[in-house]
Scaffold this motif. Structure first.
Motif, PDB file in Angstrom:
ATOM      1  N   PHE A 258       0.818  -1.213   0.000  1.00 23.08           N
ATOM      2  CA  PHE A 258       0.000   0.000   0.000  1.00 23.08           C
ATOM      3  C   PHE A 258       0.857   1.271   0.000  1.00 23.08           C
ATOM      4  CE2 PHE A 258      -3.749  -2.271   2.376  1.00 23.08           C
ATOM      5  CZ  PHE A 258      -3.898  -3.133   1.308  1.00 23.08           C
ATOM      6  N   PRO A 259       1.867   1.384   0.884  1.00 30.87           N
ATOM      7  CA  PRO A 259       2.703   2.595   0.831  1.00 30.87           C
ATOM      8  C   PRO A 259       3.453   2.716  -0.486  1.00 30.87           C
ATOM      9  CG  PRO A 259       2.996   1.432   2.925  1.00 30.87           C
ATOM     10  CD  PRO A 259       2.233   0.509   2.022  1.00 30.87           C
ATOM     11  N   ALA A 260       3.893   1.584  -1.043  1.00 34.95           N
ATOM     12  CA  ALA A 260       4.624   1.616  -2.310  1.00 34.95           C
ATOM     13  C   ALA A 260       3.754   2.151  -3.436  1.00 34.95           C
ATOM     14  CB  ALA A 260       5.135   0.221  -2.658  1.00 34.95           C
ATOM     15  N   LEU A 261       2.475   1.776  -3.446  1.00 31.21           N
ATOM     16  CA  LEU A 261       1.573   2.283  -4.471  1.00 31.21           C
ATOM     17  C   LEU A 261       1.452   3.798  -4.358  1.00 31.21           C
ATOM     18  CD1 LEU A 261      -0.370   1.774  -6.797  1.00 31.21           C
ATOM     19  CD2 LEU A 261      -2.181   1.326  -5.112  1.00 31.21           C
ATOM     20  N   GLY A 262       1.364   4.305  -3.139  1.00 37.40           N
ATOM     21  CA  GLY A 262       1.341   5.756  -2.951  1.00 37.40           C
ATOM     22  C   GLY A 262       2.596   6.419  -3.476  1.00 37.40           C
ATOM     23  N   LEU A 263       3.743   5.752  -3.300  1.00 33.51           N
ATOM     24  CA  LEU A 263       5.004   6.277  -3.831  1.00 33.51           C
ATOM     25  C   LEU A 263       4.992   6.319  -5.355  1.00 33.51           C
ATOM     26  CD1 LEU A 263       7.574   4.505  -1.494  1.00 33.51           C
ATOM     27  CD2 LEU A 263       7.465   6.977  -1.910  1.00 33.51           C
ATOM     28  N   GLY A 264       4.430   5.289  -5.982  1.00 33.66           N
ATOM     29  CA  GLY A 264       4.340   5.281  -7.437  1.00 33.66           C
ATOM     30  C   GLY A 264       3.526   6.447  -7.957  1.00 33.66           C
ATOM     31  N   VAL A 265       2.390   6.684  -7.318  1.00 31.42           N
ATOM     32  CA  VAL A 265       1.542   7.814  -7.709  1.00 31.42           C
ATOM     33  C   VAL A 265       2.290   9.129  -7.487  1.00 31.42           C
ATOM     34  CG1 VAL A 265      -0.612   9.043  -7.236  1.00 31.42           C
ATOM     35  CG2 VAL A 265      -0.584   6.536  -7.240  1.00 31.42           C
ATOM     36  N   ALA A 266       2.959   9.239  -6.334  1.00 30.72           N
ATOM     37  CA  ALA A 266       3.702  10.468  -6.029  1.00 30.72           C
ATOM     38  C   ALA A 266       4.827  10.705  -7.032  1.00 30.72           C
ATOM     39  CB  ALA A 266       4.277  10.384  -4.615  1.00 30.72           C
ATOM     40  N   ALA A 267       5.491   9.636  -7.460  1.00 32.63           N
ATOM     41  CA  ALA A 267       6.589   9.786  -8.420  1.00 32.63           C
ATOM     42  C   ALA A 267       6.090  10.350  -9.742  1.00 32.63           C
ATOM     43  CB  ALA A 267       7.272   8.439  -8.644  1.00 32.63           C
ATOM     44  N   LEU A 268       4.974   9.827 -10.234  1.00 35.48           N
ATOM     45  CA  LEU A 268       4.436  10.315 -11.504  1.00 35.48           C
ATOM     46  C   LEU A 268       3.933  11.745 -11.365  1.00 35.48           C
ATOM     47  CD1 LEU A 268       3.865   9.740 -14.436  1.00 35.48           C
ATOM     48  CD2 LEU A 268       1.739   8.582 -13.769  1.00 35.48           C
ATOM     49  N   GLU A 269       3.252  12.038 -10.264  1.00 37.28           N
ATOM     50  CA  GLU A 269       2.787  13.411 -10.036  1.00 37.28           C
ATOM     51  C   GLU A 269       3.969  14.384  -9.963  1.00 37.28           C
ATOM     52  OE1 GLU A 269      -1.393  12.769  -7.556  1.00 37.28           O
ATOM     53  OE2 GLU A 269       0.474  13.114  -6.450  1.00 37.28           O
ATOM     54  N   THR A 270       5.012  14.007  -9.244  1.00 38.75           N
ATOM     55  CA  THR A 270       6.178  14.877  -9.091  1.00 38.75           C
ATOM     56  C   THR A 270       6.873  15.102 -10.426  1.00 38.75           C
ATOM     57  OG1 THR A 270       6.495  14.121  -6.807  1.00 38.75           O
ATOM     58  CG2 THR A 270       8.401  15.125  -7.897  1.00 38.75           C
ATOM     59  N   PHE A 271       7.006  14.043 -11.207  1.00 39.89           N
ATOM     60  CA  PHE A 271       7.645  14.167 -12.519  1.00 39.89           C
ATOM     61  C   PHE A 271       6.870  15.130 -13.412  1.00 39.89           C
ATOM     62  CE2 PHE A 271       8.388  12.875 -16.915  1.00 39.89           C
ATOM     63  CZ  PHE A 271       9.780  12.796 -16.962  1.00 39.89           C
ATOM     64  N   LEU A 272       5.546  14.987 -13.447  1.00 41.70           N
ATOM     65  CA  LEU A 272       4.729  15.839 -14.316  1.00 41.70           C
ATOM     66  C   LEU A 272       4.679  17.285 -13.817  1.00 41.70           C
ATOM     67  CD1 LEU A 272       1.790  13.358 -15.083  1.00 41.70           C
ATOM     68  CD2 LEU A 272       3.693  14.004 -16.588  1.00 41.70           C
ATOM     69  N   GLU A 273       4.715  17.461 -12.496  1.00 42.05           N
ATOM     70  CA  GLU A 273       4.698  18.824 -11.944  1.00 42.05           C
ATOM     71  C   GLU A 273       5.962  19.604 -12.324  1.00 42.05           C
ATOM     72  OE1 GLU A 273       4.251  18.121  -7.803  1.00 42.05           O
ATOM     73  OE2 GLU A 273       2.092  17.760  -7.910  1.00 42.05           O
ATOM     74  N   THR A 274       7.101  18.933 -12.316  1.00 43.18           N
ATOM     75  CA  THR A 274       8.371  19.607 -12.591  1.00 43.18           C
ATOM     76  C   THR A 274       8.729  19.608 -14.075  1.00 43.18           C
ATOM     77  OG1 THR A 274       9.584  17.549 -12.133  1.00 43.18           O
ATOM     78  CG2 THR A 274       9.267  19.067 -10.295  1.00 43.18           C
ATOM     79  N   LEU A 275       8.000  18.860 -14.879  1.00 44.07           N
ATOM     80  CA  LEU A 275       8.322  18.707 -16.296  1.00 44.07           C
ATOM     81  C   LEU A 275       8.386  20.034 -17.060  1.00 44.07           C
ATOM     82  CD1 LEU A 275       8.922  16.618 -18.495  1.00 44.07           C
ATOM     83  CD2 LEU A 275       6.447  16.405 -18.866  1.00 44.07           C
ATOM     84  N   PRO A 276       7.434  20.969 -16.863  1.00 45.25           N
ATOM     85  CA  PRO A 276       7.480  22.220 -17.643  1.00 45.25           C
ATOM     86  C   PRO A 276       8.736  23.068 -17.408  1.00 45.25           C
ATOM     87  CG  PRO A 276       5.314  21.917 -16.641  1.00 45.25           C
ATOM     88  CD  PRO A 276       6.223  20.892 -16.027  1.00 45.25           C
TER      89      PRO A 276
END
Length: 409
Positions: A258-276
């Protein structure tokens, strides 16, 4: 901010989520504060008092506590959703919440009513943590229970915030012969925390080693782990409450993802937030978002994270359904949960690692949010119960007509 939506739920799962919308909404509201405290949490090596208070205030430490004792008694599926949401904010918070709740569940399920009242009806909040496999445990059978003469246990996650510790011990006869594997519920005041937690990931979980010396544990606070694995729980006072009929090893295994799944979501969100704000050095791309290689990474990683979520949601719902049916989960299905938890962990780690690699040289910075997610995800994937190779081998052995090679199914 770009948000990552959850996979569509089945109608049954949607009903469960709606019934328990309170804890999920509350967990979501904590995410900004958890992110803001993440550096403090890592530095302390345990959860800050403010975070413990927040989790207590929303009943998130009591999600698996029986309703009759003031707990939430949520479904496994809701447990998944809440911990995953916390994992978006801080993996250490998600880890401690997951491990405390699953051990609260053990305390409610494995033991009888006398122990349950001691744990859940005391003045202090019921926050049970534990370790099933001791590094050392010298135990003597005495009148009325067992004397733990000396013992040591490692990776006791959440112990700094605990009120009880559930520690694995050998169950012996009067002559010292080992008869069974057991678990002893011990007040935290009788446990020494060794303060040896110094790690690169999930550092705020406070998973220190602990020791015990000359502690008497009455029979009422002793449980057979082997009986629990087979679903022979002592909690007859909770008959009819399906959460406390959930299959043991599937529950202990799935919550680790369960915590790992949250990390996966956070990783994708963080990548997309900083992408621009990023380009690709030594290339024609002044904007990383314009590069086909970026599109490929985002497509692949989002698929891996969604696939891991689908696997975990399906098994969480199956665990709930089996318990509700009153029929203990089939042995091969229990082994399949372990197999698939390992596979889901593999998918999540692969996704996080790809996103971290695509973040470029900035990953070397200790202050980069992606760096912490990457380190946390690596550590989360190392727990023995979620080891994919071992879990694949175990399930493969069974399909090939051999024994599992482990009692933990």
């Amino acid at each position: 901010m770009t948000s990552i939506s959850r996979t569509d739920l089945s109608s049954d799962a949607a009903n469960l989520s709606e019934t328990n919308a309170g804890p999920l909404d509350y967990a979501r509201s904590l995410v900004p504060a958890l992110k803001a405290r993440s550096e403090e949490t890592a530095r302390l090596g345990r959860l800050p008092d403010a975070t413990v208070a927040d989790l207590d205030a929303g009943g998130l430490f009591g999600m698996t506590t029986p309703r009759r004792y003031g707990g939430g008694q949520v479904s496994v599926r809701t447990f998944l959703d809440v911990v995953t949401e916390l994992g978006r904010g801080d993996a250490s918070v998600a880890w401690v919440t997951a491990l405390t709740n699953v051990t609260n569940w053990c305390a409610a399920s494995f033991f009888g009513e006398e122990a349950a009242k001691e744990v859940f009806c005391a003045d202090k909040p019921a926050r049970v943590v534990g370790v099933l496999s001791p590094r050392k445990a010298v135990v003597k059978k005495v009148e009325g229970g067992y004397l733990i003469e000396e013992g040591m246990w490692g990776f006791n996650s959440g112990v700094y915030h605990a009120t009880w510790d559930m520690l694995g011990i050998p169950l012996v006869d009067e002559h010292g012969k080992v008869l069974d594997q057991g678990a002893a519920l011990i007040p935290i005041e009788q446990v020494q925390i060794l303060n040896d937690w110094n790690v690169i990931g999930i550092s705020g979980s406070g998973s220190s080693s602990v020791s015990v010396t000359n502690v008497f544990v009455p029979e009422s606070r002793i449980a057979s782990v082997s009986q629990a694995i087979e679903g022979n729980y002592a909690s007859t006072h909770l008959d009819g409450e399906s959460l406390y009929r959930v299959a043991c090893m599937p529950m202990l295994a799935i919550i680790l993802a369960f915590p790992a799944l949250g990390l996966g979501v956070a990783a994708l969100e963080t990548f997309l937030e900083t992408l621009p704000r990023r380009g690709i050095q030594y290339s024609w791309y002044s904007k990383q978002a314009d590069a086909p290689v970026t599109h490929l990474v985002v497509g692949q990683t989002s698929a891996k994270i969604d696939a891991a979520r689908a696997i975990l949601e399906r098994h969480a719902e199956a665990i709930d359904a089996s318990a509700a049916s009153g029929v203990y989960m089939d042995y091969l299905e229990r082994a399949k949960v372990r197999r698939d938890v390992g596979y889901a962990e593999t998918l999540i780690w692969e996704a996080v690692d790809m996103l971290a690699s695509a973040s470029g040289g900035s990953l070397a910075s200790a202050t980069n949010p992606m760096t912490k997610i990457w380190q946390d995800a690596r550590v989360a994937s190392l727990h023995g119960i979620v080891n994919p190779s071992l879990n694949f081998e175990t399930y493969g052995r069974l399909l090939c007509g051999n024994t599992a090679g482990t009692p933990f199914i």
